[in-house]
Enzyme design. Structure first.
Site, PDB file in Angstrom:
ATOM      1  N   ASP A 184      41.138  43.720  33.876  1.00 13.01           N
ATOM      2  CA  ASP A 184      41.305  43.385  35.295  1.00 13.01           C
ATOM      3  C   ASP A 184      40.763  41.989  35.595  1.00 13.01           C
ATOM      4  OD1 ASP A 184      42.623  45.463  36.631  1.00 13.01           O
ATOM      5  OD2 ASP A 184      40.828  46.685  36.699  1.00 13.01           O
ATOM      6  N   VAL A 185      39.556  41.723  35.123  1.00 15.58           N
ATOM      7  CA  VAL A 185      38.900  40.450  35.436  1.00 15.58           C
ATOM      8  C   VAL A 185      39.704  39.272  34.878  1.00 15.58           C
ATOM      9  CG1 VAL A 185      36.846  39.043  35.016  1.00 15.58           C
ATOM     10  CG2 VAL A 185      36.605  41.448  35.653  1.00 15.58           C
TER      11      VAL A 185
END
Length: 400
Positions: A184-185
């Site tokens: 996600d990051v």
């Protein structure tokens, strides 16, 4: 602190971001844009109580009376420098509000399932003719195309599908995910880069565009050397725990009182490392004289190094190797990380005043000589800015 040679605002001051994303990838992107000076309006669903991560706790911030608020630590990690607006996009009124906000925005970020916003008339194709300068960024699990486009995407799914879990963990153990939502990051960071590139294109041509990316695509992209190792050799990489596929010795070694990281990157460093251990004779052993040879005889070398390292304390190893310019370092717990002088010197822990009280957050790593990162808004409570934002577009906030 802003110095005399710095400007008291971020590089993106004056840009407006409409954030229709939730959880982590999209919010990571929009928080970065906010840190860089952009105004970010975060739209949250009043039917669900807002961003899913508001309920992903404990821990939570508590108010002066000790009552739990909707500021979970997870939510706060990716939602500073934003204002929260509660809008139900499933209603005609809510859709009108989003179109009015988009008309004032430079950037729109969303992470609905592919096609999820089309039924509300809020997808890129529905907006682009009226808003030709809008940069519209869509983030999804598998992307807008391909056989998996309709499947939901979460960080764990991306780590599994994209291959990183097959590389992570002990050699004789199960596949292991990375300890944080790194797919996600990293997708959020790729999204930010794409948006900044689209902004440059718009500066040159006046044209907005659609920036589209997927968790799985971005995770595959950061397989980096292991991915290209496979494409070059067609041999599947093996899980090596903390070992490195292309460098030896490189990893975590036990000491007499803990663990230490070694990153012996070349043959001259290896010779100096052996000198510290009192094993200089190994430097002429043909099994260990070069990095390719050490990789071929990894187990034999470790059979010698492991007991040798266990005779020294962690601090002695670090001090001895730093003196010999051989990379080595500690394995710190988070209390040690955030109590370190390095974190203080680099501003990597910050305090902000939320409505419930002070909150501690992780700082932005970017340092600028002229347009520093700024921290203007603490992570917001759900819908706290609805009235002000809707008033700014001539609308009235719905009654609660």
């Amino acid at each position: 602190m802003v110095g005399s040679d710095m400007l008291p605002y971020g590089a993106l001051k004056g840009l407006k971001v409409l954030d229709l994303s939730r959880i982590l990838a999209g919010p990571t992107c929009t928080q970065l844009l906010g840190d860089l000076g952009a105004e970010v309006i975060k739209v949250e669903n009043p039917k669900s109580g807002g961003d899913d991560t508001r309920q992903w706790g404990p821990p939570y911030v508590t108010d002066a009376q000790g009552v739990k608020t909707d500021l979970s630590a997870y939510f706060m990690c990716a939602n500073r420098n934003k204002r929260s607006v509660a809008i139900d996009i499933a209603t005609p009124e809510g859709q009108a509000h989003i179109r009015a906000l988009a008309a004032e925005a430079d950037i729109l970020v969303e992470n609905f399932k592919p096609g999820g916003l089309a039924k509300y008339g809020l997808d890129y194709d529905s907006l682009k003719s009226d808003l030709p300068g809008l940069i519209y960024c869509s983030i999804s699990g598998y992307g807008q195309t391909g056989p998996n486009a309709s499947k939901p995407g979460y960080d764990l799914m991306a780590q599994g599908y994209g291959g990183i879990m097959s590389l992570t963990g002990a050699p004789d153990g199960a596949p292991v995910k990375v300890g944080v939502g790194i797919a996600d990051v990293m997708c959020g960071m790729y999204a930010c880069i794409g948006i900044l590139a689209a902004l440059q294109h718009r500066t040159t041509t006046g044209e907005g565009q659609w920036v589209e990316l997927a968790l799985v695509d971005s995770q595959i992209a950061w397989l980096i050397n292991e991915g290209v190792n496979y494409l070059t050799s067609k041999s599947l990489p093996q899980r090596r725990g903390n070992g490195h596929p292309n460098i030896m010795p490189y990893g975590v070694y036990e000491t007499s009182d803990g663990h230490v990281i070694l990153a012996v990157g070349n043959d001259s460093q290896f010779q100096r490392f052996l000198e510290f251990l009192g094993l200089s004779d190994l430097g002429t052993d043909p099994r260990f004289a070069t990095n390719p040879a050490r990789l071929e005889h990894r187990d034999a070398l470790d059979a010698i190094l492991v007991p040798a390292m266990q005779r020294h304390t962690t601090q002695a190893v670090i001090a001895g190797l730093e003196a010999r310019k051989v990379p080595a370092g500690p394995v710190q717990t988070l209390d040690q990380v955030f109590q370190s002088d390095q974190v203080a010197a680099r501003g990597m822990q910050i305090s902000m005043d939320a409505k419930a009280g002070p909150v501690e957050l992780i700082g932005n790593p970017l340092k600028f000589s002229r347009t520093p990162v700024t921290y203007r808004h603490a992570p917001p409570h759900f819908g706290q800015d609805t009235a002000d934002v809707l008033q700014s577009i001539g609308a009235v906030a719905p009654k609660s």
